[in-house]
Enzyme design. Structure first.
Site, PDB file in Angstrom:
ATOM      1  N   PHE A 181      -0.651  -4.556  -1.233  1.00 31.00           N
ATOM      2  CA  PHE A 181      -1.506  -5.332  -1.233  1.00 31.00           C
ATOM      3  C   PHE A 181      -2.819  -6.405  -1.895  1.00 31.00           C
ATOM      4  O   PHE A 181      -2.461  -6.255  -2.642  1.00 31.00           O
ATOM      5  CB  PHE A 181      -3.028  -4.249  -0.851  1.00 31.00           C
ATOM      6  CG  PHE A 181      -2.888  -3.132  -0.077  1.00 31.00           C
ATOM      7  CD1 PHE A 181      -2.443  -1.782  -0.224  1.00 31.00           C
ATOM      8  CD2 PHE A 181      -3.719  -3.271   1.396  1.00 31.00           C
ATOM      9  CE1 PHE A 181      -2.051  -1.454   1.066  1.00 31.00           C
ATOM     10  CE2 PHE A 181      -2.672  -2.666   2.920  1.00 31.00           C
ATOM     11  CZ  PHE A 181      -2.449  -0.945   2.215  1.00 31.00           C
ATOM     12  N   ASP A 182      -2.312  -7.569  -1.157  1.00 34.29           N
ATOM     13  CA  ASP A 182      -3.921  -8.308  -2.376  1.00 34.29           C
ATOM     14  C   ASP A 182      -5.373  -7.536  -2.016  1.00 34.29           C
ATOM     15  O   ASP A 182      -5.541  -7.133  -1.723  1.00 34.29           O
ATOM     16  CB  ASP A 182      -3.780  -9.773  -1.378  1.00 34.29           C
ATOM     17  CG  ASP A 182      -4.730 -10.414  -2.820  1.00 34.29           C
ATOM     18  OD1 ASP A 182      -5.188 -11.474  -1.921  1.00 34.29           O
ATOM     19  OD2 ASP A 182      -4.999 -10.669  -3.873  1.00 34.29           O
ATOM     20  N   GLY A 183      -6.446  -8.031  -3.801  1.00 34.61           N
ATOM     21  CA  GLY A 183      -7.063  -6.877  -3.674  1.00 34.61           C
ATOM     22  C   GLY A 183      -8.468  -7.762  -2.106  1.00 34.61           C
ATOM     23  O   GLY A 183      -8.335  -7.569  -1.324  1.00 34.61           O
TER      24      GLY A 183
END
Lengths: 253, 348
Positions: free
Chosen positions: B188-190
């Protein structure tokens, strides 16, 4: 003993008895006895008529049409009122049958009814038990572009259970005729939509149902395989006008 | 008069698929809705649809009904979900806390047999599907308690996000890197994925350095949640089931955070937020603004979520199955502009 009387509707061109798909509807499903207004079936009725219109548009000599018979078993309702209301609302009813509750099934058989629509569950069950295909009408409020007929795939796939449901044969021949009718239209823009739902069994079962229907000449527009998921939420999204399966199935699950 | 009734709907517990296993109740399972075009490679057919229209497309599909599709970008992800299920079933035979993959397509049921034949051919355990015949599948996503929706159609993905369903647009990399068959890896990107886009607004307005400063200054202030937070949470719940049986080190589910934040400055705020939510992430990679592609190539996730197309494309270039989450300020298009555009009606 009360006699059954059948009255032809002279306002409407009579359908070809051999080729038409005879659908019987109870007056209680169409008219509100007190107010004499069209309700309930009133939503599905125009859509049945629309299918006929579109069929005739494509082929003015089309004989595979819906032939609607209005059945009154309620002695409370006056025959003259029923006929005049039908005329007033321009409903495409081919015949009126004034019968008693006891003579209902016989009336249906004599009139070669291939599908009986009612809002009364017990009535529909009684008819189904005697081998006439029967379905409950859904309470449709939202307008629809097409007449949405739902088929219960479990009935199609289920190996011959004991006893075989009385209306099984009627269901098979009806779906074949319906398929022929659906086939007159293209993939999109059809006034008739066929929706298949299988409640139990997985994707293989649904595949069998699709193939079985296709072998009868019925191609399905939408298919939902629930594999045990609750049917209620899906039914309320699908909004079928009526549901055909083994016996009589409630649309409000 | 007999009281003959229609057969009762079989109870959920006795519901079995062709493989003899019960299908979990939608509210117990982690439900993943996948469209046909991301599960399978339907590029040829898609071209036929675009160039020759719906009737020709259907005709082609029916003619090739016995010819299974080849795998699409979501295929290995779905296989990995099944591998996790197999291990969960071994440890918890009675539990319904499993992944449930639902094929959610607006294809017409005419294409149904080819899709079902393909599912069988590849031995996928997909027992639930919706073929909506051109209607939007969004209502069905909700009816099935869908935890994550993957589609090739950005319009549907946006609709799903607007309904509060985690969703992402999946792209096909030129070449797909080999991924594990036994361990599910999700990256996941944040910002604007797990977290809200509030910090990304700073970055967009004032640049990376200002972003780092701002984050350091606010490191004890929790970030708001983003659209994929719930999915990470669902993964965490399943991970804990493995930990409960002493399988922490070899857990068949592994999660990664791959963020432009920097470990030195802005990373803390992200980690503190996750911790306060009671969520764990197995590995946090702070790129400090560097490209994510090479890092992802090392990790080999089955799926990677990012809100910026720049990162999605960069990842795809290096063989990662990357998905775009069209949420937040990074999207160049406003909601109003989206509604004004022609909505995609291609079968998915």
């Amino acid at each position: 003993m009360e006699m059954v009387s059948t009255v032809q509707n002279t306002d409407v061109k009579q359908k070809d008895a051999d080729r038409a798909l005879v659908v019987a509807v109870t007056t209680r499903a169409v008219f509100d006895a007190a107010a004499g207004d069209v309700y309930g079936m009133g939503v599905a009725f125009p859509l049945l008529q629309k299918v006929n219109e579109r069929l005739l548009e494509k082929n003015p000599a089309e004989s595979l049409l819906f032939d609607v018979v209005l059945i009154a078993t309620d002695s409370q309702q006056q025959s003259s009122r029923i006929i005049s209301s039908t005329s007033h609302y321009g409903l495409e009813v081919g015949r009126f049958c004034f019968s008693s509750r006891e003579d209902l099934v016989e009336t249906l058989v004599v009139n070669n009814v291939q599908l009986f629509l009612s809002t009364d569950r017990d009535e529909a069950l009684q008819v189904s038990q005697k081998g006439v295909l029967s379905a409950l009408l859904g309470r449709q409020e939202a307008p629809s572009e097409s007449l949405r007929v739902m088929l219960c795939g479990d009935a199609i796939v289920r190996p011959d259970c004991d006893p075989v449901p009385a209306s099984r044969g009627a269901a098979q021949s009806f779906s074949a005729r319906l398929g022929e009718m659906r086939g007159r239209f293209g993939v999109s823009g059809s006034p008739l939509s066929i929706v298949l739902v299988t409640s139990s069994g997985g994707s293989k079962s649904c595949g069998v149902a699709l193939q079985t229907l296709r072998s009868r000449g019925l191609s399905v527009d939408e298919a939902y395989c629930l594999a045990g998921a609750p049917r209620g939420p899906i039914l309320s999204l699908l909004r079928p006008h009526f549901l055909l399966g083994d016996g009589v199935i409630d649309l409000e699950d | 008069m007999g009281r003959w009734r229609s057969p009762p709907t079989p109870t959920q517990k006795t519901q079995t698929s062709e493989y003899g296993r019960p299908n979990p109740k939608p509210e117990n399972a982690v439900t993943i809705g996948v469209s046909a075009r991301v599960l399978f490679n339907m590029e040829t057919e898609q071209q036929i649809y675009e160039r020759q229209g719906l009737e020709e497309y259907i005709k082609y599909q029916v003619e090739h009904e016995t010819q299974p599709f080849t795998p699409g970008p979501a295929f290995s992800f779905v296989k990995a979900l099944e591998a996790v299920n197999a291990q969960l079933r071994e440890l918890y035979p009675e539990s319904e806390e499993l992944f449930d993959v639902v094929l959610m397509t607006n294809n017409h049921a005419y294409v149904g047999l080819r899709l079902i034949n393909t599912i069988n051919h590849h031995q996928l355990f997909i027992e639930r599907f919706c073929m909506t015949g051109g209607n939007s599948p969004i209502g069905y996503l909700k009816a099935y308690h869908t935890n994550l929706y993957l589609s090739a159609d950005p319009v549907k993905v946006r609709e799903a996000l607007e309904e509060g369903i985690a969703a992402a647009t999946m792209f096909t990399p030129e070449k797909m890197a080999e991924v594990s068959e036994s361990q599910l890896r999700v990256a996941f990107d944040g910002d604007a994925v797990l977290f809200s886009d509030e910090s990304e607004r700073i970055y967009k307005a004032h640049g990376l350095d200002k972003f780092f400063e701002h984050e350091k200054a606010h490191e004890n202030k929790l970030l708001d949640h983003g659209p994929l937070k719930g999915f990470l949470e669902a993964l965490g719940k399943l991970q804990k089931k493995f930990y409960g049986k002493g399988q922490r080190m070899e857990c068949p589910i592994r999660t990664y955070l791959v963020t432009a934040r920097s470990a030195a400055s802005s990373g803390t705020r992200a980690l503190k937020t996750l911790r306060s939510w009671g969520l764990e992430i197995d590995e946090a990679l702070f790129m400090a603004g560097a490209p994510k592609g090479p890092m992802l190539e090392k990790i080999r996730p089955h799926i990677f979520f990012d809100d910026q197309m720049f990162h999605v494309e960069g990842a795809a270039e290096m063989g990662t199955v990357a998905c775009h989450v069209p949420y937040g300020v990074a999207q160049g298009v406003t909601k109003r502009e989206m509604n004004g555009r022609e909505t995609s009606s291609a079968p998915k």
